[in-house]
Design a protein around this motif. Structure first.
Motif, PDB file in Angstrom:
ATOM      1  N   HIS A 234      57.536  58.175  11.323  1.00 22.54           N
ATOM      2  CA  HIS A 234      58.069  57.429  12.467  1.00 22.54           C
ATOM      3  C   HIS A 234      59.545  57.086  12.233  1.00 22.54           C
ATOM      4  O   HIS A 234      60.381  57.227  13.134  1.00 22.54           O
ATOM      5  N   THR A 235      59.865  56.664  11.012  1.00 21.38           N
ATOM      6  CA  THR A 235      61.257  56.329  10.684  1.00 21.38           C
ATOM      7  C   THR A 235      62.143  57.566  10.743  1.00 21.38           C
ATOM      8  O   THR A 235      63.225  57.546  11.346  1.00 21.38           O
ATOM      9  N   THR A 237      61.740  60.340  12.318  1.00 20.96           N
ATOM     10  CA  THR A 237      61.873  60.892  13.675  1.00 20.96           C
ATOM     11  C   THR A 237      63.059  60.262  14.397  1.00 20.96           C
ATOM     12  O   THR A 237      63.768  60.942  15.158  1.00 20.96           O
ATOM     13  N   ARG A 238      63.296  58.989  14.159  1.00 20.40           N
ATOM     14  CA  ARG A 238      64.420  58.307  14.809  1.00 20.40           C
ATOM     15  C   ARG A 238      65.772  58.843  14.345  1.00 20.40           C
ATOM     16  O   ARG A 238      66.759  58.758  15.068  1.00 20.40           O
ATOM     17  N   TRP A 239      65.804  59.408  13.149  1.00 20.74           N
ATOM     18  CA  TRP A 239      67.066  59.943  12.638  1.00 20.74           C
ATOM     19  C   TRP A 239      67.533  61.163  13.430  1.00 20.74           C
ATOM     20  O   TRP A 239      68.710  61.525  13.385  1.00 20.74           O
ATOM     21  N   GLU A 241      68.018  61.332  16.474  1.00 23.06           N
ATOM     22  CA  GLU A 241      68.934  60.928  17.540  1.00 23.06           C
ATOM     23  C   GLU A 241      70.389  61.157  17.161  1.00 23.06           C
ATOM     24  O   GLU A 241      71.205  61.520  18.015  1.00 23.06           O
TER      25      GLU A 241
END
Length: 350
Positions: A234-235, A237-239, A241
């Motif tokens: 989850h963490t 995946t945000r990268w 962006e």
């Protein structure tokens, strides 16, 4: 006599020039002749030994240093240690320098050689003793000193026998050293191997927030245990962006997906990583996924591609790699401000 002194100075000059031009046999001969004048004996013999060493004549180099040691014992000892180390005799070099090192009486070049010999013999704890004297002397300059610190502390961290020793090493490192990506990577990998992956992953997250580093991102994907994979996925995946075209990130996402029991996503992420940049690590990870998914033949092909990539070949994924249609994979590029760049658009000139 004045004439003899003048000739010896000329020979020293000509010998040093020959040494720096790579005419090592001539340099050794000329410098030996220059050593006949007493005031020039030390530099002439030390340089003659260096010339013999560069020519590959270790026996002659060491014999020349026997004579040089009578006039410049410390310099001759340090050069002897380097010649021994560079000839695969690092243990002898370390023994030669150890008495002065234990007494804290080595000059800067001696400490440097002591550190290199200790590293070559797998004794990073001894090499660490040289770091503070070298820092104070500023012999190496900032960049070379930082490289040596990375080698010494990195080796000590990788060799830490238990979690307590590892944590003690990490606490004693300076704040600047703990922020060096190579050292953080060494600590994180060893911490994970010793059962403290949680702290290692947290530290990598903090580091990449400050300063993005693909190598640390790759490590993040490699060391996460299955019980933390979903949270870390989850963490990571945000990268995407801010780093949408980073092959190391897609590879990490693939490995995390596999550990989170999602082989379909794992395959897609890993094929995307290979489409961006074919690497041995990417092919090996895809091979692991295919093997775990019951596709042994495809896994074998992926492992073969990993080996070829490691040998320098660039093996791109096929149009239906691991069941993933690579035609729909678009490789988004962004500028230094994080804004998307149109296909074919050139970077803005500064």
């Amino acid at each position: 006599s004045r004439r003899r002194r003048r000739i010896s100075h000329e020979r020293l000059r000509d010998g040093l020039v020959a040494l720096n031009e790579g005419r090592n046999v001539e340099a050794h001969r000329t410098l030996q002749r220059a050593a006949q004048y007493s005031s020039l004996r030390s530099p002439a013999l030390l340089s003659a030994a260096e010339a013999a060493h560069r020519h590959g004549d270790t026996t002659r180099a060491l014999e020349t240093l026997d004579e040089a040691a009578q006039h410049a014992p410390e310099a001759a000892r340090i050069l002897r240690a380097r010649i021994l180390r560079e000839n695969g005799r690092a243990e002898e070099a370390l023994q030669l320098l150890s008495p002065a090192a234990e007494a804290g009486k080595l000059p800067p070049a001696g400490w440097h050689e002591y550190a290199l010999a200790a590293l070559a013999t797998g004794q990073p704890d001894k090499a660490r003793a040289a770091l503070e004297p070298l820092r104070k002397s500023d012999m190496l300059g900032a960049a070379a000193y930082a490289d040596l610190v990375t080698r010494v502390l990195g080796s000590a961290l990788r060799d830490a026998p238990d979690a307590t020793t590892l944590q003690d090493l990490w606490k004693r490192a300076t704040r600047q050293q703990r922020q060096m990506p190579a050292l953080l990577d060494a600590w994180a990998r060893r911490a994970a191997a010793l059962g403290n992956a949680h702290a290692a992953l947290d530290a990598i997250e903090d580091a990449v927030k400050r300063d993005w580093n693909p190598s640390l991102v790759a490590t993040y994907g490699e060391i996460a245990p299955p019980e933390e994979a979903a949270q870390r996925l989850h963490t990571a995946t945000r990268w995407q962006e801010t780093h949408p075209g980073e092959d190391a990130l897609f590879r990490a996402l693939g490995m995390l997906s596999m550990r989170a029991s999602d082989p379909r996503d794992a395959r897609e992420y890993l094929v995307h990583a290979l489409a961006i940049k074919p690497t041995a690590a990417g092919w090996a990870a895809l091979g692991d996924v295919q093997s775990a998914s019951g596709e042994p033949e495809d896994a074998t092909r992926c492992y073969a591609n990993a080996w070829k990539c490691a040998q320098g070949e660039e093996i791109a994924p096929g149009p239906q790699e691991a069941g993933i249609d690579t035609a729909h994979l678009t490789l988004e590029e962004r500028d230094e401000h994080g804004m998307p760049r149109l296909p074919g658009e050139q970077p803005t000139a500064r």
